[in-house]
Design a protein around this motif. Structure first.
Motif, PDB file in Angstrom:
ATOM      1  N   UNK A  11     -54.096 -63.092  30.511  1.00 45.59           N
ATOM      2  CA  UNK A  11     -54.215 -62.480  31.830  1.00 45.59           C
ATOM      3  C   UNK A  11     -53.367 -61.230  31.862  1.00 45.59           C
ATOM      4  N   UNK A  12     -53.756 -60.273  32.666  1.00 52.68           N
ATOM      5  CA  UNK A  12     -52.937 -59.078  32.813  1.00 52.68           C
ATOM      6  C   UNK A  12     -51.704 -59.397  33.635  1.00 52.68           C
ATOM      7  N   UNK A  13     -50.640 -58.672  33.365  1.00 52.86           N
ATOM      8  CA  UNK A  13     -49.426 -58.831  34.168  1.00 52.86           C
ATOM      9  C   UNK A  13     -49.775 -58.640  35.640  1.00 52.86           C
ATOM     10  N   UNK A  14     -49.203 -59.520  36.473  1.00 51.16           N
ATOM     11  CA  UNK A  14     -49.516 -59.496  37.898  1.00 51.16           C
ATOM     12  C   UNK A  14     -50.610 -60.469  38.288  1.00 51.16           C
ATOM     13  N   UNK A  86     -45.009 -60.320  31.545  1.00 53.33           N
ATOM     14  CA  UNK A  86     -45.079 -60.464  30.082  1.00 53.33           C
ATOM     15  C   UNK A  86     -44.077 -61.503  29.555  1.00 53.33           C
ATOM     16  N   UNK A  87     -42.936 -61.612  30.186  1.00 52.39           N
ATOM     17  CA  UNK A  87     -41.936 -62.585  29.734  1.00 52.39           C
ATOM     18  C   UNK A  87     -42.313 -64.030  30.035  1.00 52.39           C
ATOM     19  N   UNK A  88     -43.401 -64.250  30.762  1.00 54.26           N
ATOM     20  CA  UNK A  88     -43.910 -65.603  30.963  1.00 54.26           C
ATOM     21  C   UNK A  88     -44.774 -66.070  29.784  1.00 54.26           C
ATOM     22  N   UNK A  89     -45.060 -65.171  28.871  1.00 55.92           N
ATOM     23  CA  UNK A  89     -45.879 -65.512  27.719  1.00 55.92           C
ATOM     24  C   UNK A  89     -45.190 -66.589  26.886  1.00 55.92           C
ATOM     25  N   UNK A  90     -45.908 -67.697  26.659  1.00 57.93           N
ATOM     26  CA  UNK A  90     -45.337 -68.837  25.938  1.00 57.93           C
ATOM     27  C   UNK A  90     -46.413 -69.915  25.786  1.00 57.93           C
ATOM     28  N   UNK A  91     -46.078 -70.928  25.003  1.00 60.79           N
ATOM     29  CA  UNK A  91     -46.867 -72.151  24.994  1.00 60.79           C
ATOM     30  C   UNK A  91     -46.291 -73.063  26.075  1.00 60.79           C
ATOM     31  N   UNK A 108     -50.546 -75.492  25.790  1.00 58.71           N
ATOM     32  CA  UNK A 108     -51.590 -74.498  26.016  1.00 58.71           C
ATOM     33  C   UNK A 108     -50.943 -73.117  26.074  1.00 58.71           C
ATOM     34  N   UNK A 109     -51.582 -72.149  25.439  1.00 60.90           N
ATOM     35  CA  UNK A 109     -51.011 -70.811  25.337  1.00 60.90           C
ATOM     36  C   UNK A 109     -51.295 -70.020  26.606  1.00 60.90           C
ATOM     37  N   UNK A 110     -50.249 -69.391  27.121  1.00 62.36           N
ATOM     38  CA  UNK A 110     -50.378 -68.454  28.247  1.00 62.36           C
ATOM     39  C   UNK A 110     -49.857 -67.104  27.769  1.00 62.36           C
ATOM     40  N   UNK A 111     -50.681 -66.083  27.922  1.00 62.78           N
ATOM     41  CA  UNK A 111     -50.287 -64.741  27.536  1.00 62.78           C
ATOM     42  C   UNK A 111     -50.518 -63.800  28.693  1.00 62.78           C
ATOM     43  N   UNK A 112     -49.447 -63.134  29.119  1.00 63.57           N
ATOM     44  CA  UNK A 112     -49.530 -62.127  30.181  1.00 63.57           C
ATOM     45  C   UNK A 112     -49.302 -60.767  29.542  1.00 63.57           C
ATOM     46  N   UNK A 113     -50.337 -59.958  29.541  1.00 66.89           N
ATOM     47  CA  UNK A 113     -50.268 -58.682  28.833  1.00 66.89           C
ATOM     48  C   UNK A 113     -49.870 -57.556  29.778  1.00 66.89           C
ATOM     49  N   UNK A 114     -49.299 -56.503  29.200  1.00 65.33           N
ATOM     50  CA  UNK A 114     -48.904 -55.329  29.990  1.00 65.33           C
ATOM     51  C   UNK A 114     -50.090 -54.402  30.187  1.00 65.33           C
TER      52      UNK A 114
END
Length: 114
Positions: A11-14, A86-91, A108-114
Motif C-alpha cells: 500500500x502507498x504511505x498514508x 514506510x516504517x510500518x513495513x514488516x511481517x 503476513x507481509x505489510x509493505x507501505x511504500x513512499x
C-alpha cells in the motif's frame, strides 16, 4: 489453537489495510490475542493486544492509527491500520495466549511504500 492471518499487501504511505487472524481449535482457552511485527534486521515488536474482557493496548508508535478488534461469532481478530508509514513495513504475526503457552500464525507481509 490454530491461527491463520490474511490481509497483508502493498500500500502507498498514508493508505490503509486490515489484517485478519482467524482462530480455530481450543479457542475457549484463549486469554488474549496480540499482533506483533518484525521488520528486517529489527527485533519483534508488540503492536496491539486485546484481552478476553475486551481491553486493548497499543504500542506508542501505532496508537491513534491502528485499531485491534474482534468478532467473536467468527473467532477472528482484526488489525485496522490507517495512515500507514514506510516504517510500518514488516511481517505481522498474530499471537494467542493461553495459561501455559502461546500460539503463532504464519505471518503476513505489510509493505507501505513512499
Amino acid at each position: 489453537v490454530q491461527l491463520v492471518e490474511s490481509g497483508g499487501g502493498l500500500v502507498q504511505a498514508g493508505g490503509s489495510l486490515r489484517l485478519s487472524c482467524a482462530a480455530s481449535g481450543s479457542i475457549f482457552s484463549i486469554n488474549w490475542m496480540r499482533w506483533y511485527r518484525q521488520a528486517p534486521g529489527k527485533q519483534r515488536e508488540l503492536v496491539a493486544t486485546i484481552t478476553r474482557g475486551g481491553s486493548t493496548n497499543y504500542a506508542a508508535s501505532v496508537k491513534g492509527r491502528f485499531t485491534i478488534s474482534r468478532d467473536n461469532a467468527k473467532n477472528t481478530v482484526y488489525l485496522q491500520m490507517n495512515s500507514l508509514k514506510p516504517e510500518d513495513t514488516a511481517v505481522y504475526s498474530c499471537n494467542a495466549g493461553v495459561v501455559t503457552t502461546s500460539y503463532w500464525g504464519q505471518g503476513t507481509q505489510v509493505t507501505a511504500s513512499t
